[in-house]
Design a protein around this motif. Structure first.
Motif, PDB file in Angstrom:
ATOM      1  N   LEU A  63      -4.022  -1.900  -6.938  1.00 37.18           N
ATOM      2  CA  LEU A  63      -2.668  -1.331  -6.861  1.00 37.18           C
ATOM      3  C   LEU A  63      -1.759  -1.950  -7.912  1.00 37.18           C
ATOM      4  N   ARG A  64      -1.830  -3.262  -8.053  1.00 34.76           N
ATOM      5  CA  ARG A  64      -0.947  -3.950  -9.000  1.00 34.76           C
ATOM      6  C   ARG A  64      -1.258  -3.528 -10.428  1.00 34.76           C
ATOM      7  N   LYS A  65      -2.506  -3.493 -10.748  1.00 36.09           N
ATOM      8  CA  LYS A  65      -2.889  -3.137 -12.119  1.00 36.09           C
ATOM      9  C   LYS A  65      -2.487  -1.708 -12.447  1.00 36.09           C
ATOM     10  N   ASP A  68      11.241   0.632  -0.331  1.00 37.14           N
ATOM     11  CA  ASP A  68      10.551  -0.435  -1.050  1.00 37.14           C
ATOM     12  C   ASP A  68       9.040  -0.306  -0.986  1.00 37.14           C
ATOM     13  N   ASN A  69       8.568   0.883  -0.634  1.00 36.00           N
ATOM     14  CA  ASN A  69       7.124   1.064  -0.494  1.00 36.00           C
ATOM     15  C   ASN A  69       6.472   1.214  -1.869  1.00 36.00           C
ATOM     16  N   ALA A  70       5.518   0.323  -2.162  1.00 36.08           N
ATOM     17  CA  ALA A  70       4.908   0.289  -3.495  1.00 36.08           C
ATOM     18  C   ALA A  70       4.151   1.576  -3.817  1.00 36.08           C
ATOM     19  N   TRP A  71       3.470   2.123  -2.840  1.00 35.57           N
ATOM     20  CA  TRP A  71       2.685   3.334  -3.084  1.00 35.57           C
ATOM     21  C   TRP A  71       3.605   4.522  -3.388  1.00 35.57           C
ATOM     22  N   LEU A  72       4.641   4.662  -2.574  1.00 36.27           N
ATOM     23  CA  LEU A  72       5.574   5.765  -2.787  1.00 36.27           C
ATOM     24  C   LEU A  72       6.305   5.633  -4.114  1.00 36.27           C
ATOM     25  N   LEU A  73       6.694   4.410  -4.458  1.00 30.15           N
ATOM     26  CA  LEU A  73       7.386   4.200  -5.725  1.00 30.15           C
ATOM     27  C   LEU A  73       6.473   4.550  -6.897  1.00 30.15           C
ATOM     28  N   ASN A  74       5.208   4.147  -6.797  1.00 31.03           N
ATOM     29  CA  ASN A  74       4.256   4.436  -7.866  1.00 31.03           C
ATOM     30  C   ASN A  74       4.040   5.955  -8.008  1.00 31.03           C
ATOM     31  N   THR A  75       3.813   6.624  -6.875  1.00 32.53           N
ATOM     32  CA  THR A  75       3.575   8.071  -6.912  1.00 32.53           C
ATOM     33  C   THR A  75       4.832   8.808  -7.355  1.00 32.53           C
ATOM     34  N   SER A  76       5.988   8.323  -6.911  1.00 28.34           N
ATOM     35  CA  SER A  76       7.251   8.931  -7.321  1.00 28.34           C
ATOM     36  C   SER A  76       7.440   8.817  -8.828  1.00 28.34           C
ATOM     37  N   GLU A  81       7.186  -4.360  -8.927  1.00 24.37           N
ATOM     38  CA  GLU A  81       7.808  -5.449  -8.165  1.00 24.37           C
ATOM     39  C   GLU A  81       7.339  -5.425  -6.714  1.00 24.37           C
ATOM     40  N   ALA A  82       7.296  -4.233  -6.137  1.00 18.17           N
ATOM     41  CA  ALA A  82       6.892  -4.122  -4.732  1.00 18.17           C
ATOM     42  C   ALA A  82       5.422  -4.469  -4.542  1.00 18.17           C
ATOM     43  N   SER A  83       4.562  -4.035  -5.462  1.00 25.92           N
ATOM     44  CA  SER A  83       3.123  -4.311  -5.310  1.00 25.92           C
ATOM     45  C   SER A  83       2.839  -5.807  -5.435  1.00 25.92           C
ATOM     46  N   GLY A  84       3.721  -6.515  -6.158  1.00 27.78           N
ATOM     47  CA  GLY A  84       3.538  -7.958  -6.299  1.00 27.78           C
ATOM     48  C   GLY A  84       3.813  -8.711  -5.016  1.00 27.78           C
ATOM     49  N   LYS A  85       4.449  -8.058  -4.077  1.00 31.68           N
ATOM     50  CA  LYS A  85       4.803  -8.738  -2.824  1.00 31.68           C
ATOM     51  C   LYS A  85       3.848  -8.380  -1.685  1.00 31.68           C
ATOM     52  N   ILE A  86       2.892  -7.518  -1.952  1.00 29.37           N
ATOM     53  CA  ILE A  86       2.011  -7.064  -0.869  1.00 29.37           C
ATOM     54  C   ILE A  86       1.061  -8.174  -0.445  1.00 29.37           C
ATOM     55  N   THR A  87       0.954  -8.398   0.848  1.00 31.68           N
ATOM     56  CA  THR A  87       0.043  -9.403   1.396  1.00 31.68           C
ATOM     57  C   THR A  87      -1.263  -8.741   1.823  1.00 31.68           C
ATOM     58  N   GLU A  88      -2.256  -9.602   2.120  1.00 33.60           N
ATOM     59  CA  GLU A  88      -3.549  -9.072   2.581  1.00 33.60           C
ATOM     60  C   GLU A  88      -3.374  -8.285   3.871  1.00 33.60           C
ATOM     61  N   SER A  89      -2.514  -8.799   4.741  1.00 36.41           N
ATOM     62  CA  SER A  89      -2.288  -8.120   6.016  1.00 36.41           C
ATOM     63  C   SER A  89      -1.696  -6.734   5.794  1.00 36.41           C
TER      64      SER A  89
END
Lengths: 264, 370
Positions: A243-245, A184-192, A214-222
């Motif tokens: 990241l989201r954009k 569910d990692n947003a970065w890996l999904l995007n690069t993949s 979907e994953a980037s929409g759930k990322i928190t500041e932390s």
């Protein structure tokens, strides 16, 4: 008599409030002053590095990259062999965009500590990637990943420089390997998604791109500050927005390409 | 009445002063608050915040930097393995389902589960039903919640769930399912399935799998694979005072490699390190004439000892004379300045041929008052 006493009491209270406000207003400069005094009383590489780490951390109240750099410079002058001094200076220069200076520091770090500090190779690859030296970055990422257990950022960034070096066919299995461990990692999904797209697998690319959005929409500041340590906590939302954009733009581009592709 | 008016006026002035004071303080606080905004460092936006690198197709790649902080290791590592129900793995490694972590029970059997990704679309793996939500490594496919080997790398074929070699690299031949060496690089030969070096040191050649002597040093000849001595050089040696020389048995040439000692001469004096040496130079080890200042008619004592000499003679200008390689003699009464001299002759052939030493004996002067 009573009137005079009341007046003095009011003045005293006001004076106390003013002193507190002055203390609050000038707290940071005063804190820096007392910090400098404390360091001067017992200067050492370890203490300087500790002060540097404090100002380079994720606490918004005391994050100060210039102050951190100041103390790391002190640490390097007092004890060049102190662990990670040049590593931290390299990170600071990288964050400031001074890539050539960052390369100088990280090379010095690796010269002193080599494979005992694997993350230094990661930082070197990161700097080289930002400089456009993708082939060199790939070698450093490969070396880094050979020294440590698999982590998502190492695999994601390695895939990044492989893509930029025209090695999409090598980037895809790298991201797939990462997604087995971090599905569910947003970065890996995007690069993949990008790797699958550039190797002609449009349908799979779109699926990954949608998952990335979907994953980037759930990322928190932390979580963002964990992904980008050393950054000012105040800019976390800006980073998440980037990241989201990017994920959304990628998804739309892949959708459009799939819609216009004769082969689906 | 006047008193009351005065009191009221004073009170009004006090209130006015107090209000002014409060106004000044408020302004000061606002000013300090404004300064505080300037005093605190503004936010720092790094090169990473808005970085997106365009791929070759124009898509945006977003790198991260998670492992760069050395003080926060492991934050980018995979989460710890847990049981399928989300509980921690017990110390014995077996989850409540009865399967070793992270296995799951499928149709009564424990199989390795695919990673937790149940939220993703089923078309990620190209299948449906039990394959849904499963990502397996390259060469593996998800079947009933299990990653099964389905393809092998180039040069290998899938046999009974395992990859078996079908071709070998250059220099190797396929025998059964394994590759064996069939050709060795330059400088090596195949012996017993291994490549053995044919490089030999100087003076040796590679024959029949081993390095053998091919040439001998000066003074030696190759015979039956060994180096045999063929000349004795010009070596001289001593036996007592006799000088000898090594010569080949038949005066030279290859003849069994034997050397014979031949007498050269008897040294006149001595033989050392293969050569005759002459006698040592004569020396007077001890020559003493004491006292050298005497009263008239007193005597003096002469003592001498010589080495590497044939003979010595001690003479005085007053007529004293003695001989011998060493001696201890008392002079006759000294009545005038007298010179004593020792003269030693060296051994035959010595250099120098002789050696001499002298000493003068004086009379103490007598002072007479006028």
């Amino acid at each position: 008599m009573t009137s005079a006493t009341d007046r003095r009491t009011r003045i005293a209270v006001l004076a106390a409030v003013i002193v507190v406000l002055i203390g609050f207003v000038f707290m940071r400069p005063l804190a820096d002053f007392f910090e400098d005094i404390a360091f001067l009383l017992a200067p050492s590489g370890a203490r300087a590095a500790a002060f540097g780490d404090m100002h380079f951390g994720a606490s918004a109240a005391i994050y100060d990259i210039d102050r951190a750099e100041y103390f790391y410079q002190k640490a390097a002058a007092l004890d060049p062999q102190y662990p990670y001094v040049y590593h931290q200076l390299a990170r600071i220069e990288f964050l400031k965009g001074n890539f050539n200076t960052a390369v100088f520091y990280i090379n010095k770090q690796i010269e002193l500590h080599g494979d005992t500090a694997p993350s230094s190779y990661y930082v070197k690859g990161l700097i080289e990637g930002y400089m456009g030296r993708y082939a060199d970055a790939a070698k450093d990422y490969e070396h880094y990943l050979s020294l440590v257990p698999p982590n998502w950022a190492g695999m994601n960034d390695y895939a990044w420089v492989l893509l930029k070096a025209g090695r999409a066919a090598d980037a895809v299995p790298e991201t797939q390997r990462g997604l087995v461990l971090f599905p569910d990692n947003a970065w890996l999904l995007n690069t993949s998604a990008i790797g699958l797209f550039e190797t002609g697998k449009l349908k799979e690319a779109l699926a990954h791109a949608k998952a990335a959005v979907e994953a980037s929409g759930k990322i928190t500041e932390s979580q963002w500050l964990t992904a980008y340590p050393g950054n000012d906590p105040k800019v976390a939302q800006e980073g998440i927005a980037t990241l989201r954009k990017s994920s959304e733009d990628n998804m739309h581009m892949i959708e459009a390409a799939l819609a216009s592709s004769p082969v689906r | 009445m006047r008193h009351h008016l005065h009191h009221a006026r004073v009170k009004a002035l006090d209130v006015l002063r107090e209000q002014r004071f409060l106004l000044v303080v408020s302004v000061a606080i606002l000013a300090l608050a404004a300064v505080s905004v300037i005093a605190h460092p503004s936010k720092f936006s790094s090169a990473e915040v808005k970085f997106a690198d365009a791929s070759q197709s124009g898509l945006s790649i977003i790198p991260a930097s998670c492992p760069s902080d050395p003080h926060r290791p492991g934050e980018c590592d995979p989460p710890p393995i847990v049981c399928p129900d989300g509980s921690a793995v017990p110390t014995n490694g077996v989850c409540p389902s009865g399967c070793p972590a992270p296995g799951v029970l499928v149709n009564g059997q424990c199989v390795q589960s695919c990673q937790q990704n149940s939220e993703r679309s089923s078309d990620l793996s190209g299948g449906a039903g039990n394959n849904a939500g499963c990502s397996c490594p390259a060469g593996f496919s998800a079947v009933n919640g299990q990653c099964v080997l389905t393809s092998c790398p180039s040069g290998y074929t899938l046999v009974n769930g395992q990859c078996t070699a079908t071709s070998c690299p250059a220099g190797y031949t396929l025998q059964g399912s394994q590759c064996f060496i069939s050709a060795c690089p330059a400088g090596f030969v195949l012996q017993g399935g291994q490549c053995v070096s044919t490089q030999c040191p100087a003076g040796y050649t590679f024959q029949n799998g081993a390095c053998v002597v091919s040439s001998c040093p000066s003074g030696y000849a190759l015979q039956n694979g060994n180096c045999v001595q063929t000349s004795c050089g010009s070596a001289y040696f001593c036996q007592g005072n006799d000088l000898y020389q090594n010569v080949p048995s038949s005066g030279g040439g290859i003849d069994g490699g034997q050397c014979t000692a031949t007498f050269v001469q008897t040294c006149a004096y001595a033989c050392t390190s293969g050569q005759c040496i002459g006698p040592s130079a004569p020396t007077v080890a001890l020559w003493s004439v004491l006292p050298v200042l005497v009263r008239s008619s007193e005597r003096t004592t002469i003592t001498w000892q010589a080495q590497n000499v044939a003979s010595c003679t001690v003479t005085g200008s007053n007529g004293d004379s003695w001989s011998g390689l060493s001696g201890h003699q008392i002079s006759r009464p000294i009545i005038a300045q007298t010179t004593y001299t020792i003269l030693c002759q060296g051994l035959s052939g010595a250099i120098p041929p002789s050696i001499t030493r002298s000493a003068i004996v004086n009379i103490v002067p007598i002072f007479r008052e006028r």
